[in-house]
Motif scaffolding. Sequence first.
Motif, PDB file in Angstrom:
ATOM      1  N   UNK A  74       2.930  20.642  -1.022  1.00 36.53           N
ATOM      2  CA  UNK A  74       3.729  20.450   0.196  1.00 36.53           C
ATOM      3  C   UNK A  74       2.924  19.936   1.378  1.00 36.53           C
ATOM      4  N   UNK A  75       1.736  20.500   1.635  1.00 33.89           N
ATOM      5  CA  UNK A  75       0.949  20.077   2.790  1.00 33.89           C
ATOM      6  C   UNK A  75       0.552  18.610   2.698  1.00 33.89           C
ATOM      7  N   UNK A  76       0.365  18.095   1.472  1.00 30.61           N
ATOM      8  CA  UNK A  76      -0.036  16.701   1.305  1.00 30.61           C
ATOM      9  C   UNK A  76       1.090  15.736   1.649  1.00 30.61           C
ATOM     10  N   UNK A  77       2.298  16.072   1.276  1.00 28.11           N
ATOM     11  CA  UNK A  77       3.405  15.123   1.396  1.00 28.11           C
ATOM     12  C   UNK A  77       4.161  15.247   2.712  1.00 28.11           C
TER      13      UNK A  77
ATOM     14  N   UNK B  37       9.438  25.640   3.948  1.00 26.52           N
ATOM     15  CA  UNK B  37       9.564  26.928   3.262  1.00 26.52           C
ATOM     16  C   UNK B  37       8.450  27.103   2.239  1.00 26.52           C
ATOM     17  N   UNK B  38       8.147  26.058   1.487  1.00 30.01           N
ATOM     18  CA  UNK B  38       7.081  26.150   0.489  1.00 30.01           C
ATOM     19  C   UNK B  38       5.721  26.365   1.140  1.00 30.01           C
ATOM     20  N   UNK B  39       5.503  25.743   2.286  1.00 25.65           N
ATOM     21  CA  UNK B  39       4.244  25.972   2.992  1.00 25.65           C
ATOM     22  C   UNK B  39       4.127  27.416   3.459  1.00 25.65           C
TER      23      UNK B  39
ATOM     24  N   UNK C 116       0.848  -1.196   0.000  1.00 29.84           N
ATOM     25  CA  UNK C 116       0.000   0.000   0.000  1.00 29.84           C
ATOM     26  C   UNK C 116       0.880   1.241   0.000  1.00 29.84           C
ATOM     27  N   UNK C 117       0.261   2.380  -0.127  1.00 32.10           N
ATOM     28  CA  UNK C 117       0.990   3.649  -0.156  1.00 32.10           C
ATOM     29  C   UNK C 117       0.286   4.636   0.756  1.00 32.10           C
ATOM     30  N   UNK C 118       1.008   5.695   1.120  1.00 37.20           N
ATOM     31  CA  UNK C 118       0.348   6.751   1.878  1.00 37.20           C
ATOM     32  C   UNK C 118      -0.512   7.580   0.926  1.00 37.20           C
ATOM     33  N   UNK C 119      -1.379   8.411   1.472  1.00 37.83           N
ATOM     34  CA  UNK C 119      -2.359   9.117   0.648  1.00 37.83           C
ATOM     35  C   UNK C 119      -1.719  10.073  -0.349  1.00 37.83           C
ATOM     36  N   UNK C 120      -0.524  10.561  -0.064  1.00 34.42           N
ATOM     37  CA  UNK C 120       0.136  11.489  -0.985  1.00 34.42           C
ATOM     38  C   UNK C 120       0.971  10.763  -2.031  1.00 34.42           C
TER      39      UNK C 120
ATOM     40  N   UNK D 151       1.119  26.619  -4.968  1.00 37.08           N
ATOM     41  CA  UNK D 151       2.529  26.287  -4.767  1.00 37.08           C
ATOM     42  C   UNK D 151       2.692  24.778  -4.822  1.00 37.08           C
ATOM     43  N   UNK D 152       3.514  24.303  -5.725  1.00 43.59           N
ATOM     44  CA  UNK D 152       3.825  22.879  -5.827  1.00 43.59           C
ATOM     45  C   UNK D 152       5.329  22.680  -5.682  1.00 43.59           C
ATOM     46  N   UNK D 153       5.713  21.459  -5.446  1.00 43.02           N
ATOM     47  CA  UNK D 153       7.120  21.147  -5.198  1.00 43.02           C
ATOM     48  C   UNK D 153       7.865  21.079  -6.528  1.00 43.02           C
TER      49      UNK D 153
END
Length: 584
Positions: free
Chosen positions: A385-388, A438-440, A352-356, A450-452
Motif C-alpha cells: 500500500x505505501x508504495x502505490x 485502511x491497509x496502511x 515511462x511508469x511510476x516507481x510502483x 500487508x499487501x493489497x
Amino acid sequence: MVTVNWEREPGEKIEEFVAALLLLTHPHGNHITPSSGDRGVDVLVWNPDGYDIYQVKRYSRPLTSRQATMIEESWHTFVAQTLPALPVRSWTLVTPWNPSNERLDWLRGLTDGHDFPVHWMGGRTLDGMASQRPSLVDYYFGDGGERWHRLMAEALHAGRDTSPGSAGEDLLEAIIARHRSLTASLNEVDPFYRYELEIRAGHLRDHPFEADLRRHSPVAEVQYTQLDPEHFQVMRIVPLCAESTRLRPITTSLRLEVTTGSAEHQAVEEFRHFGAPIHAIPGTVTETTGPPGHDRGTGDGLFSIMPLASSDDLPDFEVRLVTANGAPLHTLDLVDVAVSRGISGPGMWLSGRDRSDVLQFKFYLNGPDGDEVRIQASSLAGKTPADVLPAIRMAADFVDGNGILLAVRGGRPLTSAWDVTDSALRANAQWHVTLLDALQAIQRHTYQRVTIPDVQTIPADDIETILRTGRLLRGERIETPWTEVTLTVVTPDRLPPTDAEFSFISEWPLTVRLGDREITVTAKRRVLYQAARVADPAESASAEPGATLRLLPGSTDQAVIVAVPVDPHNLATGTGGETPNSGR
C-alpha cells in the motif's frame, strides 16, 4: 591473412579503415563526420583527464607541400575550434607513411607552445594494429564473404557428430561444443560485433521480448529462433565499439500490410509520426543487410517494433499534476523511460511508469494534431500500500481544472499541462485510496506483511472488514445497531439479572483476511452493548458453565465499537468473551 598495401588502396578506404582501427582499439571513441564540420578532429576519445584527438590522413608516401599545407590547416582548425571547447589530453597525426626526422621536426614546430603531447602514428604502428584484427582487414581489403562461409562451415561441422543415440552426457558435450564453435566463428569473422548465443526452454509466443531490450548491454539486435516445440535460441549482436552501427549498419526493409481505418492502421500511423511501438502487425521483409548472422532472408510474418530504454545522457523525468494556476498537487518519478522518434516529421514518443508500476504514461509529442498523453493503470494486487499510494492519490485528483505535465526531475517543465478528466480512472482511484489508507493503518499494527488483495476476487464482507478495521485503528468510534448476541456462560453466579436490562462489553482479537491470509493486529475489537436483556429468563436460571444465552437489545439497539491496544507479545489467537455489567 590479407595484408594492407597502403600505397595501392584508395585514400577514402584507407582513412575509414584507420578510423575503424582506432575506434575498435578505443571502444568508447567517436568518429566525427566531415559533413558536420570535423573541427580538425577525425576520432575523439574521452578519458577522465581529457580527450585524445586523432587526425587521420591517407598519405602513404613522403608528404608533398600541398599535403603538408592540409595538415597545417587541420591543426589550425583544431586549435581555433576544438581546443577552446574541450580539455585535450593529446593530439595525434595518423598516416600510413612513417615520418622522416625532418617531418617530425616540422610537426614539432607546427604544434609547439601547447601543454599536451603531440604524436605521429605511422605505418609500422598501423601494421601492428592491423595484424591484431585480421577480420577488419578482410572486411575492407579482402574477401570477407568467402572467409565467413568457410568459418560457418567449420562451426556447423562441429555438430555433425551429434547422433540421436548419444548418451546423455555425450550428447550434452556435443551440443555445447557446437554452440561454442558457432559463437567463436561468428566472433572471429565479424570485426564490428560480438555474438552471444544461448538456448532457452519454452516457446517464443510466451517470451517477454522487452526484457532483452532493457538489459544494460548496448545490444544492436536480438534474434530468436524456435528450434523445437520446447526450446528456442537467442542470438544477441553486441557492438564492439560506439561506432559499430555506423561502420557496419544493420538495416531491414519492411512492408507493413494494414487495412485503412483499422486499429493496426492507427498503430502504424503512430509509429510513423511518433516512433510509438507496434505489436503483431502483418507484413513482409523485403531486404536485410548487416553483419554475419543477421541476414535470415525475406518473408512474411507478424512484426513488432519496440523502442530501447532511454540512454544515459537523458535527464531524469517526472510527471506532475498541477492545478489550473500551475500549483503542483502531486509528483511522480518516471522510471523505465523509453524514447523514440517518428520516421516522418518531428514527432516523438516517450513512455515511462511510476516507481510502483501502477500508472503507465505515454506521451505523443509534436504530432500533426498536437500533443497527447495516455495514462493506463495496472492491477494493484500483491503490491505494498505505501508504495502505490502516491500514484493512486494522483489519479484520484484527475478532476476538471487539473492537468498533467512532463518535467525534468526537480527542474523545468518540458510540456504544457494536459487536462485530465478520466472519470472511470478517477472513481476507481478514489475508492482505492480509502482501501489503501485502511491497509496502511493495519500495517502499522502488525508484524505481518500487508499487501493489497485482488478486489475482483475477494468477498465483499472481507473488504468491509478491512475498511472497518482501518477506521478503528485510526481511533474512530463506530456506532452500529445489533439484533442478537450469544453469551457463553463461564461463571453462573455472575450472570446478568433476568428482570432488568444491562450493558456489557465484548472483546475479540482484531483480524482481517487478505486473500488466503489472515492478519492479526496488535489491538482488540471492543464492543460496548449499551442496553441488553436476556431473551429467555428460564434459560438463565438453569444455566450451567458452557451453556449459551441469547441476548436481545433493550431500550436501545446501539453498540459502540473501538479498537484497544494490546501487548503484541500477549496477543490472543482466537479466544474471547463477554463481560456483563449489571450496574445499569
